[in-house]
Design a protein around this motif. Structure first.
Motif, mmCIF file in Angstrom:
data_model
loop_
_atom_site.group_PDB
_atom_site.id
_atom_site.type_symbol
_atom_site.label_atom_id
_atom_site.label_comp_id
_atom_site.label_asym_id
_atom_site.label_seq_id
_atom_site.Cartn_x
_atom_site.Cartn_y
_atom_site.Cartn_z
ATOM 1 N N LYS A 96 1.036 -1.335 -0.011
ATOM 2 C CA LYS A 96 0.021 -0.012 -0.068
ATOM 3 C C LYS A 96 0.858 1.301 -0.058
ATOM 4 C CE LYS A 96 -4.096 -1.779 2.407
ATOM 5 N NZ LYS A 96 -4.873 -1.793 3.512
ATOM 6 N N LEU A 97 0.492 2.244 -1.131
ATOM 7 C CA LEU A 97 1.109 3.327 -0.809
ATOM 8 C C LEU A 97 0.307 4.347 0.120
ATOM 9 C CD1 LEU A 97 3.222 5.596 -2.040
ATOM 10 C CD2 LEU A 97 1.389 5.964 -3.889
ATOM 11 N N SER A 98 1.048 4.899 1.063
ATOM 12 C CA SER A 98 0.283 5.820 2.103
ATOM 13 C C SER A 98 0.663 7.197 1.955
ATOM 14 C CB SER A 98 0.483 5.305 3.403
ATOM 15 O OG SER A 98 -0.050 5.829 4.374
ATOM 16 N N LEU A 99 -0.336 8.097 1.845
ATOM 17 C CA LEU A 99 0.045 9.633 1.772
ATOM 18 C C LEU A 99 -0.658 10.318 3.232
ATOM 19 C CD1 LEU A 99 -0.904 10.012 -1.870
ATOM 20 C CD2 LEU A 99 1.448 10.053 -0.922
ATOM 21 N N LYS A 100 -0.210 11.173 3.645
ATOM 22 C CA LYS A 100 -0.680 11.980 4.984
ATOM 23 C C LYS A 100 -0.601 13.247 4.558
ATOM 24 C CE LYS A 100 -0.186 12.084 9.856
ATOM 25 N NZ LYS A 100 0.907 11.674 11.106
ATOM 26 N N ILE A 101 -1.813 13.886 4.112
ATOM 27 C CA ILE A 101 -1.779 15.197 3.886
ATOM 28 C C ILE A 101 -2.652 16.309 4.818
ATOM 29 C CG2 ILE A 101 -2.997 16.894 2.111
ATOM 30 C CD1 ILE A 101 -3.116 14.212 0.270
ATOM 31 N N PRO A 102 -1.631 17.026 5.498
ATOM 32 C CA PRO A 102 -2.119 17.764 6.605
ATOM 33 C C PRO A 102 -3.288 18.896 6.138
ATOM 34 C CG PRO A 102 0.296 18.430 6.406
ATOM 35 C CD PRO A 102 -0.280 17.166 5.564
ATOM 36 N N ILE A 103 -4.163 19.135 6.825
ATOM 37 C CA ILE A 103 -5.068 20.000 6.436
ATOM 38 C C ILE A 103 -5.515 21.049 7.665
ATOM 39 C CG2 ILE A 103 -6.365 18.563 4.549
ATOM 40 C CD1 ILE A 103 -8.846 18.350 6.474
ATOM 41 N N VAL A 104 -6.098 22.207 7.408
ATOM 42 C CA VAL A 104 -6.613 23.016 8.473
ATOM 43 C C VAL A 104 -8.071 23.252 8.400
ATOM 44 C CG1 VAL A 104 -6.494 25.403 9.621
ATOM 45 C CG2 VAL A 104 -4.366 24.362 8.368
ATOM 46 N N ILE A 105 -8.892 23.083 9.699
ATOM 47 C CA ILE A 105 -10.222 23.212 9.544
ATOM 48 C C ILE A 105 -10.346 24.298 10.656
ATOM 49 C CG2 ILE A 105 -12.415 22.057 10.585
ATOM 50 C CD1 ILE A 105 -11.556 19.399 9.797
ATOM 51 N N GLY A 106 -11.107 25.367 9.988
ATOM 52 C CA GLY A 106 -11.074 26.702 10.707
ATOM 53 C C GLY A 106 -12.756 26.774 10.827
ATOM 54 N N THR A 107 -13.040 28.033 11.633
ATOM 55 C CA THR A 107 -14.124 28.452 11.696
ATOM 56 C C THR A 107 -14.520 29.936 11.029
ATOM 57 O OG1 THR A 107 -13.633 29.627 13.710
ATOM 58 C CG2 THR A 107 -14.707 27.371 13.781
ATOM 59 N N VAL A 108 -15.575 30.553 10.533
ATOM 60 C CA VAL A 108 -15.822 31.722 10.143
ATOM 61 C C VAL A 108 -16.387 32.388 11.214
ATOM 62 C CG1 VAL A 108 -16.966 32.844 8.194
ATOM 63 C CG2 VAL A 108 -16.145 30.533 7.779
ATOM 64 N N PRO A 109 -15.724 33.722 11.320
ATOM 65 C CA PRO A 109 -16.376 34.571 12.580
ATOM 66 C C PRO A 109 -17.808 34.973 12.052
ATOM 67 C CG PRO A 109 -14.411 35.395 11.675
ATOM 68 C CD PRO A 109 -14.487 34.042 11.005
ATOM 69 N N TYR A 110 -18.630 35.010 12.982
ATOM 70 C CA TYR A 110 -19.969 35.613 12.760
ATOM 71 C C TYR A 110 -20.045 37.001 13.472
ATOM 72 C CZ TYR A 110 -24.970 36.033 12.664
ATOM 73 O OH TYR A 110 -26.374 36.490 12.571
ATOM 74 N N GLU A 111 -20.266 37.910 12.485
ATOM 75 C CA GLU A 111 -20.228 39.350 12.926
ATOM 76 C C GLU A 111 -21.537 39.853 12.723
ATOM 77 O OE1 GLU A 111 -17.439 41.843 10.814
ATOM 78 O OE2 GLU A 111 -15.726 40.222 11.245
ATOM 79 N N VAL A 112 -22.012 40.616 13.741
ATOM 80 C CA VAL A 112 -23.215 41.250 13.843
ATOM 81 C C VAL A 112 -22.800 42.639 14.309
ATOM 82 C CG1 VAL A 112 -25.689 41.619 15.137
ATOM 83 C CG2 VAL A 112 -24.526 39.223 14.427
ATOM 84 N N SER A 113 -23.216 43.658 13.497
ATOM 85 C CA SER A 113 -22.888 45.135 13.986
ATOM 86 C C SER A 113 -23.521 45.434 15.185
ATOM 87 C CB SER A 113 -23.131 46.005 12.717
ATOM 88 O OG SER A 113 -24.345 46.029 12.550
ATOM 89 N N PHE A 114 -23.258 46.457 15.853
ATOM 90 C CA PHE A 114 -23.546 46.748 17.166
ATOM 91 C C PHE A 114 -24.845 47.468 16.939
ATOM 92 C CE2 PHE A 114 -23.748 49.484 20.786
ATOM 93 C CZ PHE A 114 -24.129 48.611 21.776
ATOM 94 N N SER A 115 -24.806 48.446 15.853
ATOM 95 C CA SER A 115 -26.240 49.081 15.640
ATOM 96 C C SER A 115 -27.331 48.109 15.175
ATOM 97 C CB SER A 115 -25.870 50.111 14.330
ATOM 98 O OG SER A 115 -25.611 49.674 13.094
ATOM 99 N N ARG A 116 -26.846 47.177 14.233
ATOM 100 C CA ARG A 116 -28.087 46.123 13.969
ATOM 101 C C ARG A 116 -28.497 45.417 15.232
ATOM 102 N NH1 ARG A 116 -25.868 42.389 9.390
ATOM 103 N NH2 ARG A 116 -27.698 41.127 10.086
ATOM 104 N N LEU A 117 -27.820 45.055 16.327
ATOM 105 C CA LEU A 117 -27.996 44.347 17.306
ATOM 106 C C LEU A 117 -28.913 44.923 18.301
ATOM 107 C CD1 LEU A 117 -27.674 41.808 19.080
ATOM 108 C CD2 LEU A 117 -25.766 43.099 20.154
ATOM 109 N N LEU A 118 -28.724 46.493 18.207
ATOM 110 C CA LEU A 118 -29.533 47.288 19.056
ATOM 111 C C LEU A 118 -30.935 47.712 18.124
ATOM 112 C CD1 LEU A 118 -27.119 50.387 20.025
ATOM 113 C CD2 LEU A 118 -28.202 48.797 21.499
#
Length: 123
Positions: A96-118
């Motif tokens: 068997k040929l084996s490959l190990k490929i590193p990946i990055v799993i991230g998050t997307v920040p959820y932004e709510v403007s202060f004026s929209r929140l008010l």
């Protein structure tokens, strides 16, 4: 993929793997020790027939559910992900040929403007 083996490649396995490393100390003066947990999150497998000295393009979509994002800023807990690819051929010993490929799993920040929140509270 270019099959440079002298045998037929007949199977490909793709895995998404999470490595979590915990660093601990047994006592105040002791050296740190690592405890690594490997967790296979997704497995995909496909049979194929790639003759020697021929090329084959493999495409596999992997749906990634919600996981802990890649974390390597803390010296005591690290979470890393990689895709492991195993290609099996038809040799007598089951090579068997084996490959190990590193990946990055991230998050997307959820932004709510202060004026929209008010505005949402005032309605």
């Amino acid at each position: 993929m270019c099959n440079t083996f002298f045998k037929i490649c007949f199977k490909i396995d793709v895995r998404l793997v999470e490595d979590t490393t915990y660093v601990g100390f047994r006592s105040r003066d002791s050296m740190p020790y690592d405890h690594i947990l490997n967790n296979r999150l997704i497995d995909a497998s496909q049979k194929l027939h790639v003759a020697p000295s021929s090329e084959y393009t493999y495409s596999q979509a992997i749906v990634i559910p919600q996981f802990t994002p890649t974390h390597n800023t803390c010296p005591y807990i690290q979470v890393k992900y990689y895709v492991k690819v195993l290609i099996s051929n038809s040799s007598f010993f089951g090579t068997k040929l084996s490959l190990k490929i590193p990946i990055v799993i991230g998050t997307v920040p959820y932004e709510v403007s202060f004026s929209r929140l008010l505005n949402s509270f005032s309605q």
